[in-house]
Design a protein around this motif. Structure first.
Motif, mmCIF file in Angstrom:
data_model
loop_
_atom_site.group_PDB
_atom_site.id
_atom_site.type_symbol
_atom_site.label_atom_id
_atom_site.label_comp_id
_atom_site.label_asym_id
_atom_site.label_seq_id
_atom_site.Cartn_x
_atom_site.Cartn_y
_atom_site.Cartn_z
ATOM 1 N N ARG A 115 -12.430 -45.717 45.850
ATOM 2 C CA ARG A 115 -11.969 -45.816 44.472
ATOM 3 C C ARG A 115 -10.469 -46.111 44.431
ATOM 4 N N LEU A 116 -9.673 -45.408 45.228
ATOM 5 C CA LEU A 116 -8.227 -45.641 45.230
ATOM 6 C C LEU A 116 -7.882 -46.994 45.840
ATOM 7 N N GLN A 117 -8.633 -47.384 46.853
ATOM 8 C CA GLN A 117 -8.386 -48.711 47.448
ATOM 9 C C GLN A 117 -8.623 -49.810 46.420
ATOM 10 N N TYR A 118 -9.688 -49.643 45.626
ATOM 11 C CA TYR A 118 -9.996 -50.652 44.603
ATOM 12 C C TYR A 118 -8.867 -50.696 43.552
ATOM 13 N N ILE A 119 -8.410 -49.513 43.127
ATOM 14 C CA ILE A 119 -7.337 -49.449 42.120
ATOM 15 C C ILE A 119 -6.069 -50.099 42.662
ATOM 16 N N PHE A 120 -5.688 -49.765 43.890
ATOM 17 C CA PHE A 120 -4.486 -50.364 44.482
ATOM 18 C C PHE A 120 -4.627 -51.879 44.607
ATOM 19 N N TYR A 121 -5.803 -52.325 45.000
ATOM 20 C CA TYR A 121 -6.010 -53.771 45.180
ATOM 21 C C TYR A 121 -5.887 -54.496 43.849
ATOM 22 N N ILE A 122 -6.576 -54.020 42.812
ATOM 23 C CA ILE A 122 -6.547 -54.685 41.505
ATOM 24 C C ILE A 122 -5.133 -54.658 40.932
ATOM 25 N N THR A 123 -4.477 -53.523 41.093
ATOM 26 C CA THR A 123 -3.097 -53.404 40.569
ATOM 27 C C THR A 123 -2.165 -54.390 41.267
ATOM 28 N N ALA A 124 -2.252 -54.424 42.587
ATOM 29 C CA ALA A 124 -1.379 -55.335 43.343
ATOM 30 C C ALA A 124 -1.679 -56.788 43.006
ATOM 31 N N LEU A 125 -2.949 -57.132 42.862
ATOM 32 C CA LEU A 125 -3.331 -58.507 42.559
ATOM 33 C C LEU A 125 -2.785 -58.945 41.198
ATOM 34 N N HIS A 126 -2.926 -58.076 40.197
ATOM 35 C CA HIS A 126 -2.487 -58.459 38.870
ATOM 36 C C HIS A 126 -0.972 -58.450 38.759
ATOM 37 N N LEU A 127 -0.309 -57.578 39.488
ATOM 38 C CA LEU A 127 1.152 -57.622 39.512
ATOM 39 C C LEU A 127 1.640 -58.934 40.129
ATOM 40 N N LEU A 128 0.959 -59.361 41.176
ATOM 41 C CA LEU A 128 1.316 -60.630 41.804
ATOM 42 C C LEU A 128 1.095 -61.793 40.839
ATOM 43 N N LEU A 129 -0.036 -61.799 40.125
ATOM 44 C CA LEU A 129 -0.343 -62.869 39.175
ATOM 45 C C LEU A 129 0.655 -62.871 38.018
ATOM 46 N N ALA A 183 -11.674 -56.014 35.101
ATOM 47 C CA ALA A 183 -11.501 -55.154 36.282
ATOM 48 C C ALA A 183 -11.730 -53.689 35.919
ATOM 49 N N ILE A 184 -11.198 -53.294 34.711
ATOM 50 C CA ILE A 184 -11.402 -51.904 34.276
ATOM 51 C C ILE A 184 -12.874 -51.632 34.006
ATOM 52 N N HIS A 185 -13.542 -52.588 33.359
ATOM 53 C CA HIS A 185 -14.962 -52.433 33.054
ATOM 54 C C HIS A 185 -15.773 -52.321 34.346
ATOM 55 N N LEU A 186 -15.452 -53.217 35.305
ATOM 56 C CA LEU A 186 -16.171 -53.149 36.589
ATOM 57 C C LEU A 186 -15.917 -51.816 37.298
ATOM 58 N N TYR A 187 -14.640 -51.329 37.187
ATOM 59 C CA TYR A 187 -14.317 -50.037 37.812
ATOM 60 C C TYR A 187 -15.164 -48.909 37.211
ATOM 61 N N GLN A 188 -15.284 -48.935 35.849
ATOM 62 C CA GLN A 188 -16.075 -47.910 35.187
ATOM 63 C C GLN A 188 -17.554 -48.022 35.566
ATOM 64 N N SER A 189 -18.049 -49.260 35.687
ATOM 65 C CA SER A 189 -19.454 -49.459 36.074
ATOM 66 C C SER A 189 -19.709 -48.960 37.492
ATOM 67 N N PHE A 190 -18.749 -49.277 38.390
ATOM 68 C CA PHE A 190 -18.910 -48.806 39.779
ATOM 69 C C PHE A 190 -18.771 -47.278 39.868
#
Length: 427
Positions: free
Chosen positions: A6-20, A49-56
């Motif tokens: 869960r934390l890996q997914y959050i860090f990945y999505i956060t880093a990706l969107h910050l980069l974008l 990404a948030i919706h997918l996180y909640q679904s997962f």
């Protein structure tokens, strides 16, 4: 420290969107329309990404709630389907598992309840050990036999003669055990499986009355047959001996006459020997009347004092806390006390003490201790630890006390004194 998925997914999505967002910021100075469109797409991506996180995370939340319910042994918690295939499959499996656990727990509770009621209502003594071979459960009948003091102790450490004998038994073994030579039990050891481990238990059925009746019938028949045959033979042979003694001249056959007299005396002693045995069988039912136990004990102690003095034994005056009255056969109870004193005098001690307490009479002596081997045989018909003993005294004592309904024991205490204890109901 390893991060959770869960934390890996959050860090990945956060880093990706910050980069974008950093890349999109470069468009602000070149093409504002493209920048705005890109920002909208970026916001939508964050929402997805948030919706997918909640679904997962939803199945994980279900699993966590289910685990907490199982930890709390709450098998009533069930989940409602959400309409999502993967989650609904998980919910269906969980609900099925909970139903099965609830049914299994109900079945086990019903079995335990039935077993507890069966143990409680059992007419035989039941004693159950725990995983460490300590006494864990006693049903009401066993509590009357052993008391609550033995709970939590190992059989060999419970300071009980019967439990000590039971400690040597193995699973599946059945024996008839005796305590103090009086009480007899049929004991069977077995085991049950509890949480995958073996637990031993014992079933004890008291056989004292049945064995006593069987023994009495058996030795009574043998004694009557022996007495009949021996007395018939002794009567005829003694008659011949007496006739011969009176017909022989004294001076000529003096040696022969003396031999005939010895033979006649031996016949008399053998006849008395058989009468002693027959008296046990012919013992009448007690003719009870109100009597003073204090007075009877005093009279018997005075009567036996001369015999005790001859053996260098001191009989102390009976001590009593209060006057005690009995409803008993005076003559038979007197015979009991005479035999007890006689055995105490012959125990090679120096003192005999008598105490009359509430509902019991105790006669102590500091003579030869009773061994464990002797203790289990004491009141067996015609058993004697003496080389010249007939075993009639204790057999007669047992007959009289059993007919009166009195409980009795004979054993050596830890202080070295041997005590004959009789328990009875006072008038």
């Amino acid at each position: 420290m390893k991060l959770s998925n869960r934390l890996q997914y959050i860090f990945y999505i956060t880093a990706l969107h910050l980069l974008l967002m950093g890349l999109v910021y470069q468009l602000l100075f070149q093409n504002k329309a493209l920048f705005i469109a890109t920002e909208v797409i970026l916001v939508l991506s964050i929402g997805v990404a948030i919706h997918l996180y909640q679904s997962f995370n939803q199945p994980i939340a279900f699993i966590r709630s289910g685990i907490e319910a199982i930890k709390d042994k709450d098998f009533t918690v069930k989940f409602v389907p959400t309409g999502k295939g993967e989650v609904d499959t998980l919910i269906e499996v969980y609900n099925l598992m909970i139903d099965q656990l609830r049914e299994e727990r109900t079945r086990l509770q019903e079995q335990h309840f039935f077993l507890d009621k069966l143990i409680e209502a059992s007419p035989v003594s039941l004693l159950i050990l725990d995983f460490d071979e300590r006494i864990a459960v006693l049903n009401p009948v066993a509590l009357q036999t052993f008391g609550t003091a033995v709970v939590g102790k190992k059989l060999e450490n419970a300071e009980n003669a019967l439990l000590l004998q039971m400690s040597y038994m193995t699973d599946g073994e059945s024996q008839i055990l005796k305590t103090d030579g009086v009480q007899a039990y049929k004991v069977q050891r077995s085991h049950l499986m509890d949480q995958g481990f073996r637990r031993s238990f014992f079933m004890l059925e008291e056989l004292t009355t049945e064995l006593y009746k069987t023994e009495k019938a058996a030795y009574g028949k043998v004694i009557r047959m022996m007495a009949h045959e021996v007395n018939n033979t002794l009567g005829a042979t003694d008659s011949i001996l007496q006739t011969t003694l009176h017909s022989l001249p004294e001076p000529e056959f003096s040696d022969f006459i003396e031999a005939l007299r010895v033979a006649s005396q031996r016949n008399g002693r053998l006849s008395q020997f058989m009468r002693n045995f027959a008296d046990v069988v012919r013992l009448p039912q007690p003719r009870k009347e109100t009597m003073s136990l204090n007075a009877l004990a005093e009279q018997v102690s005075v009567f036996m004092r001369a015999s005790a003095t001859a053996q260098a034994v001191t009989i102390h005056t009976p001590q009593s806390l209060e006057p005690c009255s009995l409803y008993a056969d005076v003559a038979q109870l007197e015979q009991v006390l005479v035999n007890i004193y006689k055995n105490a005098i012959e125990a090679d001690g120096s003192e005999i003490r008598t105490e009359i307490r509430a509902h019991e009479l105790c006669i102590f002596n500091n003579g030869k201790p009773i061994t464990p081997e002797e203790s289990s045989q004491l009141f067996n018909p015609f058993y004697s630890s003496k080389s010249n003993g007939q075993g009639i005294g204790l057999t007669l004592i047992r007959e009289i006390l059993v007919n009166h309904g009195y409980n009795f024991t004979l054993k050596t205490q830890s202080n070295g004194w041997t005590v004959f204890r009789i328990e009875f109901a006072m008038v």
